[in-house]
Structures are given as C-alpha cells and as structure tokens.
Scaffold this active site. Structure first.
Site, PDB file in Angstrom:
ATOM      1  N   SER A 264       0.838  -1.193   0.000  1.00  0.00           N
ATOM      2  CA  SER A 264       0.000   0.000   0.000  1.00  0.00           C
ATOM      3  C   SER A 264       0.871   1.240   0.000  1.00  0.00           C
ATOM      4  O   SER A 264       2.088   1.160   0.048  1.00  0.00           O
ATOM      5  CB  SER A 264      -0.912   0.003   1.226  1.00  0.00           C
ATOM      6  OG  SER A 264      -0.135   0.203   2.387  1.00  0.00           O
ATOM      7  N   LYS A 265       0.213   2.362  -0.050  1.00  0.00           N
ATOM      8  CA  LYS A 265       0.909   3.645  -0.135  1.00  0.00           C
ATOM      9  C   LYS A 265       2.028   3.789   0.880  1.00  0.00           C
ATOM     10  O   LYS A 265       3.074   4.325   0.587  1.00  0.00           O
ATOM     11  CB  LYS A 265      -0.069   4.810   0.048  1.00  0.00           C
ATOM     12  CG  LYS A 265      -0.713   5.282  -1.199  1.00  0.00           C
ATOM     13  CD  LYS A 265      -1.916   4.571  -1.763  1.00  0.00           C
ATOM     14  CE  LYS A 265      -2.732   3.656  -0.942  1.00  0.00           C
ATOM     15  NZ  LYS A 265      -3.829   3.005  -1.535  1.00  0.00           N
ATOM     16  N   ARG A 266       1.772   3.319   2.083  1.00  0.00           N
ATOM     17  CA  ARG A 266       2.783   3.545   3.101  1.00  0.00           C
ATOM     18  C   ARG A 266       4.053   2.726   2.878  1.00  0.00           C
ATOM     19  O   ARG A 266       5.041   2.890   3.587  1.00  0.00           O
ATOM     20  CB  ARG A 266       2.203   3.273   4.490  1.00  0.00           C
ATOM     21  CG  ARG A 266       1.985   1.842   4.791  1.00  0.00           C
ATOM     22  CD  ARG A 266       1.257   1.647   6.112  1.00  0.00           C
ATOM     23  NE  ARG A 266       0.628   0.347   6.148  1.00  0.00           N
ATOM     24  CZ  ARG A 266       1.289  -0.784   6.303  1.00  0.00           C
ATOM     25  NH1 ARG A 266       2.586  -0.757   6.436  1.00  0.00           N
ATOM     26  NH2 ARG A 266       0.651  -1.925   6.310  1.00  0.00           N
ATOM     27  N   GLY A 268       5.603   3.112   0.242  1.00  0.00           N
ATOM     28  CA  GLY A 268       6.325   3.899  -0.745  1.00  0.00           C
ATOM     29  C   GLY A 268       5.589   3.877  -2.069  1.00  0.00           C
ATOM     30  O   GLY A 268       4.380   3.653  -2.101  1.00  0.00           O
TER      31      GLY A 268
END
Length: 499
Positions: A264-266, A268
RNA sequence: GGCCCGGUGGUGCAGUGGUUAGCACGGUGGCCUUUCAAGCCGCAAACACGGGUUCAAUUCCCGUCCGGGCUACCA
C-alpha cells in the site's frame, strides 16, 4: 481448427486509482501469456461502480500500460457502455429462476454492519465507517426475498420498493473448478451467499459483468490476482446458469510490502507512473515484475522481453505471495542501463535530457555519433536515467557546479591551482587530442613536478566534470574536447583557491 | 468470527521420500583500479514449530503459529 483456439485473455482494471504494481504485474502476465501463445489480449475498463469510478483516471492507467510496453489487441472496452448486455443476462437468469428480486435494504438482512477483522481494514481503502459497535460475528443469513411468493413480490413492486437482483445459489452440492495455478478447487454451495447481480440502480456488480463480458468476449483464460480466488465459485455458478463453458482460471499470487502485508501507499511508491518518473527503464521494470510470482527456471534472471515471452507459462507461476524488493528492482535497472546496445538506450536518455531542458542546442542533439559515445562512456556508472542529467550533467552542458564532497576530497593539495594551470597550458599545446596524448602530458607534468599522477587525475576530474564519481579521466577528456577541457581547467582555478 | 490459500537464507525464485538443499538480489571479504561503479573470485546466511506415516522426511498427513485472501447493491 486450432487457429480458432488461440487464447484470448484480458486485463480488466477498474478506474478507482492509478495503475499500481500489482495491476501492472497482472497485466504483464496476461500479456506475456498472450504473446507466448500467439493469442489475443484485450483491455476492459470495469467501471460499473459509479460511486468510486473516476473516469479521468482511465487515461493514466492506459499511459502506465503504454509506458510498460504492454500493448493490447482489442479495446479498451468500457463496461459502462455495455449495460444492456448485463441487463439481458440478469433477465435471462430471472426468467430461468436462477435469480430472484430482492427488496431488502442494502446489507440490512445480514448480521450487521461491517464485522471485518482488524487486519482487513489495513489496506486503508475507504473510510472505516461503522464503528466497533456491531456484532463481531456475521452469519450468512439467507436473504428472505429468496422465497417471496409472486403475490408478495407484486405487493412490493406496487409499493415501489427498490429491488436488486440476486443469484439463487443452489441449496446443496459443491462447486468445483480447476485453477491453473492453485489446482483443483471445491467449495460447498452452502458457503456461498445469494450474491447481488444487479444493484437497485440497475447497474451490474462485478460478479455479473465480469462473467457476462468474459463470455461475450470469448475469453479463454482468466489470469488475475489471487484476491479473486475466493469469488471464483460464484462465477463458475454463473457460467453454468448462463449455459456457458467457464474459461481456464489462473490466479496469481499477490504482491506484498517488505513487512509482508498488502502493498500500500505507506510502503512507498506503488504507482507505475512514479517509477516512470523516477527514471526507470520499462524493460527493467518488466523483467523485475515478471519474476514476482513466476519463475522461468534456470539460473539467469536477466531476461530480455523476448526471452520472457519465450519462457512464460502458467505452470511456472508460484502460489506464494511475493514481496516487492526495491533493491532488486534497482539492480535490474542498472543491468538494462548497461547491457543492451547503446542505440537502445539513446531514446531514453534523449527524453531525459529534453525533460530537464538540456537537449535543445546541445552537442548531444547536434552530433548523434558523439551523443552515442558519451552515453556509452557514462552509462556504466548509472543506476537511473536521471543520473545522466544529475551527476553526468557536465557532459551535456557547461552549466554545472562542483560537488562539495568532491572538492573536499580531491582539491586539498595547496599546489593544485598552480599545477592545474600548468596542466591546462600543456594540454592546450597538444597537437593531437586523444587518450594517450592526454595521458602522457599529464604524467609528464606530474613527473616534472614531483607529484603523483593520481593527484592531478582526481583534481582534474573534479575540475572538468564537477564530480568525484565519473568515468575514467582521459576518455572523458576526449569526449569533452580540448577546448572545453582547457577552459574548464582554467575556470576551476579560483574555486580551488577558495576551497 | 466463518470459509479458503500459502510458509525453502533478509528478499525473489529452483528443487528432492535418501542432495554437499541450487541460482539471483542484498550483506560481507578480496582481486582489478586514477575516482566510483561494473566485472571476477570467496564467505556468511534457509527447509516456521510440534506430532505422525516411513528404513528414511525440507518433501506426504494432522495440529499449532505466522502471513495473506474472501466474507459489499467494491472490483
């Protein structure tokens, strides 16, 4: 006729976000499979959820696929433009009693609101909405509308209650199918709820549209993420109810982040476009992605696209989720920066120079042969396309500065201004400008002055390219040319003094 | 919670009822070298755990643990 049996596959993204690495990998597998088999690849946009759908994102997804070099043979088709097909399929199912009308409020007949587990929320998808109030257990309570009499149904229709169409899952028995990756699958029908086919707004859900389209588009192999594995029995049931032969299913393992949770986004960058912007080569990205969940067997992992196509087969697809390994991606990029012919690389470097405004009017644009030689000299030390315009900037423009670390490391010696001034003179006097002549001149000076050649070599490198890390000096001098080298040497003198 | 899938070095993959468990990335040591890479050579590093089955389990079965997926009028 076997030519009629050529595989037809599709990549069917939904425009609810950008093209992410997982989707890209799925697209790639479909594409490799189609090319390997001489089949056809279609692109279908699954935009039946008007709530989440963002039409403006479609272009970005297409752009991502194009950047990756994944071309489709048909489409893109838009499900939002094929609504009559789904409506007709729903009508047929209703007519054959394989489906029924449901007048419930959405989710009202089930246990309660979202009883999802904590882990399930992580994807950070949508708002968590319902609070931790609801019951922790949620049973598959059959929809009561399944057993409505004609009279009861008519009554509800008169009242104008919105209705959805649900599939009538067989009471007993099991549903089976063979997955090309996960093997034989078997699910008790009792485990499957009466899922919605057509929403009360008349739009189809994924389960209906995907099957109706795959039938209509004569898809032979459904290659998609393993997150669809659990829903496949519903679709198998639908194929049967619609009197169609199901395709071959091949579910590919998911891609996880370094912590083994869903990417996911977190974690990167997860969008394909961010890798394009970062200066990765599409072929390197393809090679990397192909090896996530698939193995060609054999020792080599550096596989040009043609080899990937040659070797690809569903049999080599793994059942284990793969972790996105950034360092390995970078390694692949350096491989593709260095191993292919320079000619293959040139267009990418040209684009990079244009991107930062260093192309117009440059020697690179004026002299193709020189450009090729320069790129060839620089590339062994690059990891990203952007390296050509950052550390290798001095090869393409006189407008560069001296890296601080390089000054500190190689401009220490007090005599340097004097020595480099003499070197500039000696070089300027050279009748022939080539590697050996430059080499000899520099070493002669070093000998005469009683300093090590390395001192001059390193100091000169910083003076003419501004960096400590750069290609071999004399080759660099040849590429840059006598005038530029001499001029840069002189230009550097004040900076060395003021170090 | 229910149903399902998976579990080989840190990572990606090979592989086998008996192997010195293989390759690649990363790490580390060295060679090369005018910087830094690349390249070459070497080293460390794995069969999740517990029961079985078997002459023999990393491999087959069960359980546990861990991870993941689905369980929406999302896809």
């Amino acid at each position: 006729m076997d030519h009629a049996q050529k595989p037809r596959v599709r990549f069917a993204p939904s425009p609810t976000g950008y093209l992410h690495v997982g989707g890209a990998r799925t697209a790639l597998f479909n594409w490799l499979f189609a090319r390997h088999e001489g089949g056809t690849m279609l692109l279908r946009i699954e935009d039946t959820d008007t709530e989440r759908n963002r039409p403006e994102l479609v272009e970005g997804i297409l752009a991502g696929l194009r950047w990756l070099g994944i071309e489709w043979d048909e489409g893109p088709y838009f499900q939002s433009q094929r609504l009559p097909l789904y409506q007709a399929a729903a009508d047929r199912l209703l007519a054959s009693d394989a489906a029924f009308s449901c007048y419930c409020k959405p989710a009202s007949y089930t246990g309660e609101g979202p009883a999802m587990k904590a882990a399930g929320e992580e994807a950070g998808k949508q708002e968590g909405e319902g609070d931790d109030e609801g019951p922790k257990t949620k049973r598959n309570i059959p929809c009561p509308c399944r057993h409505l009499s004609p009279a009861e149904r008519a009554a509800r229709e008169r009242e104008g209650i919105p209705r959805a169409i649900r599939f009538r899952v067989p009471e007993g028995g099991v549903t089976r199918f063979e997955d090309a990756v996960f093997g034989p699958r078997e699910v008790q029908n009792a485990e499957i709820e009466d899922f919605v086919l057509l929403r009360s707004n008349g739009l189809p859900t994924y389960q209906l549209s995907v099957v109706a389209d795959d039938i209509d588009m004569r898809i032979t192999h459904v290659i998609r993420g393993a997150d669809h594995l659990s829903n496949t029995p519903k679709q198998v049931l639908l194929y049967a109810a619609l009197g169609a032969e199901p395709p071959i299913f091949a579910h590919v393992p998911l891609i996880l982040g370094p912590d083994r949770t869903r990417l996911s986004k977190r974690h990167g960058a997860t969008s394909v476009s961010s890798y394009a912007e970062e200066g990765l080569l599409p072929e390197a990205f393809r090679n990397f992605l192909a090896l996530l969940g698939w193995s060609p067997g054999g020792d080599s992992e550096y596989l040009r696209t043609r080899e990937l196509i040659e070797k690809f087969s569903l049999a080599g697809v793994s059942r284990t989720n793969a972790v996105f390994d950034r360092p390995k991606l970078e390694w692949f990029n350096t491989q593709y920066l260095q191993k292919p012919s320079v000619e293959e690389l040139l267009p990418y470097v040209e684009a990079e120079l244009k991107r930062v405004g260093m192309w117009e009017g440059s020697q690179a644009s004026a002299e193709p042969a020189w450009f090729a030689r320069a790129v060839d000299l620089i590339r062994p030390r690059t990891r990203f396309l952007s390296d050509f315009t950052t550390w290798a900037r001095a090869f393409f423009t006189d407008d560069f500065d001296y890296e601080q670390a390089a000054r500190e490391k190689f401009w220490k010696e007090d005599r340097l201004p004097e020595l480099l001034a003499k070197l500039a003179e000696a070089l300027a006097a050279l009748p022939d400008w080539n590697h050996d002549a430059c080499d000899a001149a520099l070493r002669a000076l070093a000998g005469a002055e009683g300093v090590k050649a390395g001192l001059l070599i390193n100091a000169t490198r910083v003076a003419i390219v501004g960096r400590a890390v750069a290609p071999p000096l004399f080759e660099t001098m040849v590429i840059l040319g006598k005038d530029r080298v001499v001029a840069r040497l002189k230009r550097a003198l004040p900076s060395i003094t003021s170090r």
